[in-house]
Design a protein around this motif. Structure first.
Motif, PDB file in Angstrom:
ATOM      1  N   ILE A   4      -1.342   8.572   7.613  1.00 62.66           N
ATOM      2  CA  ILE A   4      -0.141   8.597   6.791  1.00 62.66           C
ATOM      3  C   ILE A   4       1.112   8.661   7.663  1.00 62.66           C
ATOM      4  O   ILE A   4       2.176   8.148   7.291  1.00 62.66           O
ATOM      5  N   TYR A   5       0.976   9.244   8.854  1.00 64.47           N
ATOM      6  CA  TYR A   5       2.117   9.326   9.766  1.00 64.47           C
ATOM      7  C   TYR A   5       2.472   7.954  10.328  1.00 64.47           C
ATOM      8  O   TYR A   5       3.651   7.641  10.552  1.00 64.47           O
ATOM      9  N   ASP A   6       1.457   7.121  10.557  1.00 68.05           N
ATOM     10  CA  ASP A   6       1.706   5.755  11.020  1.00 68.05           C
ATOM     11  C   ASP A   6       2.460   4.962   9.956  1.00 68.05           C
ATOM     12  O   ASP A   6       3.388   4.208  10.262  1.00 68.05           O
ATOM     13  N   VAL A   7       2.032   5.137   8.694  1.00 70.67           N
ATOM     14  CA  VAL A   7       2.700   4.452   7.585  1.00 70.67           C
ATOM     15  C   VAL A   7       4.150   4.916   7.493  1.00 70.67           C
ATOM     16  O   VAL A   7       5.070   4.114   7.284  1.00 70.67           O
ATOM     17  N   SER A   8       4.355   6.215   7.656  1.00 67.46           N
ATOM     18  CA  SER A   8       5.712   6.779   7.605  1.00 67.46           C
ATOM     19  C   SER A   8       6.585   6.174   8.703  1.00 67.46           C
ATOM     20  O   SER A   8       7.725   5.752   8.454  1.00 67.46           O
ATOM     21  N   ARG A   9       6.059   6.114   9.920  1.00 68.61           N
ATOM     22  CA  ARG A   9       6.833   5.594  11.041  1.00 68.61           C
ATOM     23  C   ARG A   9       7.152   4.113  10.862  1.00 68.61           C
ATOM     24  O   ARG A   9       8.290   3.673  11.060  1.00 68.61           O
ATOM     25  N   GLU A  10       6.154   3.330  10.482  1.00 67.96           N
ATOM     26  CA  GLU A  10       6.334   1.892  10.363  1.00 67.96           C
ATOM     27  C   GLU A  10       7.237   1.507   9.186  1.00 67.96           C
ATOM     28  O   GLU A  10       7.951   0.512   9.242  1.00 67.96           O
ATOM     29  N   SER A  11       7.171   2.293   8.106  1.00 67.82           N
ATOM     30  CA  SER A  11       7.979   1.970   6.926  1.00 67.82           C
ATOM     31  C   SER A  11       9.395   2.537   7.011  1.00 67.82           C
ATOM     32  O   SER A  11      10.314   2.059   6.339  1.00 67.82           O
ATOM     33  N   GLY A  12       9.572   3.589   7.844  1.00 64.18           N
ATOM     34  CA  GLY A  12      10.887   4.211   7.956  1.00 64.18           C
ATOM     35  C   GLY A  12      11.144   5.272   6.913  1.00 64.18           C
ATOM     36  O   GLY A  12      12.272   5.774   6.798  1.00 64.18           O
ATOM     37  N   ILE A  22       1.611   6.900  -2.634  1.00 62.93           N
ATOM     38  CA  ILE A  22       0.140   6.885  -2.683  1.00 62.93           C
ATOM     39  C   ILE A  22      -0.377   7.516  -3.966  1.00 62.93           C
ATOM     40  O   ILE A  22      -1.328   7.033  -4.589  1.00 62.93           O
ATOM     41  N   ASN A  23       0.291   8.590  -4.410  1.00 64.69           N
ATOM     42  CA  ASN A  23      -0.184   9.350  -5.568  1.00 64.69           C
ATOM     43  C   ASN A  23       0.504   8.966  -6.870  1.00 64.69           C
ATOM     44  O   ASN A  23       0.398   9.665  -7.877  1.00 64.69           O
ATOM     45  N   ASN A  24       1.211   7.819  -6.837  1.00 66.74           N
ATOM     46  CA  ASN A  24       1.819   7.263  -8.054  1.00 66.74           C
ATOM     47  C   ASN A  24       2.816   8.196  -8.725  1.00 66.74           C
ATOM     48  O   ASN A  24       2.907   8.245  -9.955  1.00 66.74           O
ATOM     49  N   GLY A  27       9.819   8.564  -9.756  1.00 65.95           N
ATOM     50  CA  GLY A  27      10.979   8.970  -8.975  1.00 65.95           C
ATOM     51  C   GLY A  27      11.150   8.201  -7.691  1.00 65.95           C
ATOM     52  O   GLY A  27      12.161   8.358  -7.003  1.00 65.95           O
ATOM     53  N   VAL A  28      10.192   7.351  -7.334  1.00 66.30           N
ATOM     54  CA  VAL A  28      10.327   6.494  -6.163  1.00 66.30           C
ATOM     55  C   VAL A  28      10.712   5.101  -6.649  1.00 66.30           C
ATOM     56  O   VAL A  28      10.008   4.525  -7.482  1.00 66.30           O
ATOM     57  N   ASN A  29      11.844   4.570  -6.146  1.00 68.35           N
ATOM     58  CA  ASN A  29      12.295   3.277  -6.667  1.00 68.35           C
ATOM     59  C   ASN A  29      11.329   2.157  -6.267  1.00 68.35           C
ATOM     60  O   ASN A  29      10.536   2.288  -5.318  1.00 68.35           O
ATOM     61  N   LYS A  30      11.399   1.049  -6.994  1.00 70.24           N
ATOM     62  CA  LYS A  30      10.433  -0.043  -6.842  1.00 70.24           C
ATOM     63  C   LYS A  30      10.469  -0.659  -5.447  1.00 70.24           C
ATOM     64  O   LYS A  30       9.429  -1.015  -4.887  1.00 70.24           O
ATOM     65  N   GLU A  31      11.689  -0.790  -4.882  1.00 63.69           N
ATOM     66  CA  GLU A  31      11.798  -1.413  -3.561  1.00 63.69           C
ATOM     67  C   GLU A  31      11.110  -0.566  -2.492  1.00 63.69           C
ATOM     68  O   GLU A  31      10.366  -1.076  -1.642  1.00 63.69           O
ATOM     69  N   THR A  32      11.344   0.752  -2.548  1.00 64.80           N
ATOM     70  CA  THR A  32      10.717   1.668  -1.593  1.00 64.80           C
ATOM     71  C   THR A  32       9.204   1.639  -1.745  1.00 64.80           C
ATOM     72  O   THR A  32       8.461   1.547  -0.760  1.00 64.80           O
ATOM     73  N   SER A  33       8.742   1.711  -3.001  1.00 63.32           N
ATOM     74  CA  SER A  33       7.309   1.715  -3.273  1.00 63.32           C
ATOM     75  C   SER A  33       6.657   0.441  -2.759  1.00 63.32           C
ATOM     76  O   SER A  33       5.587   0.475  -2.139  1.00 63.32           O
ATOM     77  N   VAL A  36       6.470   0.501   1.130  1.00 62.00           N
ATOM     78  CA  VAL A  36       5.440   1.416   1.611  1.00 62.00           C
ATOM     79  C   VAL A  36       4.052   0.826   1.390  1.00 62.00           C
ATOM     80  O   VAL A  36       3.185   0.875   2.280  1.00 62.00           O
ATOM     81  N   LYS A  37       3.819   0.237   0.195  1.00 63.90           N
ATOM     82  CA  LYS A  37       2.512  -0.349  -0.105  1.00 63.90           C
ATOM     83  C   LYS A  37       2.203  -1.520   0.823  1.00 63.90           C
ATOM     84  O   LYS A  37       1.047  -1.744   1.202  1.00 63.90           O
ATOM     85  N   GLN A  38       3.246  -2.275   1.186  1.00 59.66           N
ATOM     86  CA  GLN A  38       3.061  -3.390   2.111  1.00 59.66           C
ATOM     87  C   GLN A  38       2.609  -2.889   3.489  1.00 59.66           C
ATOM     88  O   GLN A  38       1.706  -3.450   4.104  1.00 59.66           O
ATOM     89  N   LYS A  39       3.237  -1.804   3.950  1.00 59.54           N
ATOM     90  CA  LYS A  39       2.868  -1.230   5.245  1.00 59.54           C
ATOM     91  C   LYS A  39       1.454  -0.636   5.204  1.00 59.54           C
ATOM     92  O   LYS A  39       0.707  -0.736   6.184  1.00 59.54           O
ATOM     93  N   ILE A  40       1.104  -0.036   4.078  1.00 61.09           N
ATOM     94  CA  ILE A  40      -0.255   0.497   3.909  1.00 61.09           C
ATOM     95  C   ILE A  40      -1.272  -0.625   4.055  1.00 61.09           C
ATOM     96  O   ILE A  40      -2.294  -0.487   4.731  1.00 61.09           O
ATOM     97  N   LYS A  41      -0.952  -1.761   3.432  1.00 65.90           N
ATOM     98  CA  LYS A  41      -1.850  -2.915   3.485  1.00 65.90           C
ATOM     99  C   LYS A  41      -1.929  -3.471   4.902  1.00 65.90           C
ATOM    100  O   LYS A  41      -3.024  -3.794   5.400  1.00 65.90           O
ATOM    101  N   GLU A  42      -0.776  -3.611   5.558  1.00 68.27           N
ATOM    102  CA  GLU A  42      -0.746  -4.173   6.908  1.00 68.27           C
ATOM    103  C   GLU A  42      -1.515  -3.301   7.899  1.00 68.27           C
ATOM    104  O   GLU A  42      -2.212  -3.815   8.788  1.00 68.27           O
TER     105      GLU A  42
END
Length: 338
Positions: A4-12, A22-24, A27-33, A36-42
């Motif tokens: 999760i730390y790698d995802v945090s670093r790569e996504s900013g 991750i937990n749906n 309160g998280v806007n669509k662009e941010t979500s 983050v999901k793109q980085k999780i996939k990558e």
């Protein structure tokens, strides 16, 4: 392996924000979500379910409850179609499914006890009203649930529109000129069986057709064997005045009717038209192909999953019954009267 730390670093974004995506969490806007999901996939990141459970106080499991005594378990086309739609939508929300029975190892327990043992967040009920006593404790428990077969007090349901299905069948036969229509009804302690037979009675009355109790046979269960038995009873009752059409409220009954009618010298559909219900695989395999009513099983499953997730996540409270429209499928087993 990515964390999760790698995802945090790569996504900013912060670890907290990534966790919310991750937990749906709302309160998280669509662009941010989306980012983050793109980085999780990558990165190929797979969330740890134990950590997710601790963080959200949820198991992310949905229990599936069958009454196997019906002879219509997970392998039956009706339920497998519903489960396909249900699993697709539930999985999209992050939930896995687990099958609930009344055994734990070799020990017999109640279905509710098994649900508690598995710590499921909600339950999909795939059982009819004839098994009410076996599941009463589960029905009474404050556990989110949705039914896709029976209709139970206080429990929301997503089922086929059985009244529409029966009306489509009977209207089709009527428009073909049939006035002597028999019914092979399903068990009357089931929703589909009772509603379809009730609609048959209503249709006969509203169209000023003669009510003939000899034309009505109730099958003992939903199976081909029960259908064969019911057709033989119909012959015994109507040997002196046979109907010109048979409304079989289950495709296996229709298949059984065609088999026995042919053995007794009837031509299908020239002498007797036969219409089924459910559009099971058998309806297109037999000759002639069975005119029937198609249920949208996948939509039932999808709608049930969406409703159950909304209830589990406290986005709605519901006890409604959602009825999914059916469709007439015309094949070769019905024929216009001369």
């Amino acid at each position: 392996m990515a964390t999760i730390y790698d995802v945090s670093r790569e996504s900013g974004f912060s670890v907290s924000t990534v966790s919310k995506v991750i937990n749906n969490y709302s309160g998280v806007n669509k662009e941010t979500s989306a980012l983050v999901k793109q980085k999780i996939k990558e990165l190929g990141f797979v969330p740890n379910n134990t950590a997710r459970t601790l963080a959200t106080q949820k198991s992310w499991l949905i229990g599936i409850v069958f009454a196997e005594e019906q002879g219509m378990g997970i392998m039956h086309p009706h339920y497998s179609g519903i489960l396909q739609g249900f699993k697709k939508v539930a999985g999209g929300y992050g939930y896995d499914i687990v099958f609930i029975n009344n055994f734990l190892g070799e020990k017999k327990i109640s279905f509710l006890e098994h649900c508690k043992y598995r710590n499921v967040d909600g339950v999909l009920l795939a059982l009819n009203n004839s098994f009410l006593e076996q599941f009463k404790d589960l029905l009474d428990a404050p556990l989110p649930k949705v039914s896709v077969e029976g209709i139970f007090a206080g429990v929301p349901s997503v089922i086929s529109d059985n009244a529409m299905a029966a009306n489509q069948s009977l209207k089709h036969l009527y428009m073909l000129g049939h006035r002597k229509i028999a019914i092979l009804a399903g068990p009357q302690d089931t929703v589909s069986g009772s509603v379809r037979f009730k609609e048959y009675r209503r249709f006969i009355k509203e169209n000023n057709l003669e009510w003939n109790p000899k034309y009505c046979v109730e099958a003992s269960k939903y199976s081909r064997e029960a259908g064969l038995e019911a057709v033989n009873i119909l012959f015994q009752q109507c040997w002196d005045e046979f109907p010109t059409a048979i409304y079989a409220t289950y495709d296996e009954y229709a298949s059984a009717a065609i088999e026995i009618l042919r053995k007794r010298g009837f031509r299908i559909p020239e002498d007797v038209s036969v219409i089924g219900n459910d559009d099971l695989p058998v309806a297109s395999y037999v000759t002639p192909g069975i005119t029937t009513i198609r249920q949208d099983r996948e939509q039932i499953g999808e709608q049930a999953a969406k409703l159950l997730v909304e209830i589990m996540e406290k986005k709605t409270e519901s006890t409604e019954t959602i009825r999914i429209p059916t469709k007439l499928i015309v094949r070769e087993s019905t024929f216009r009267m001369p």
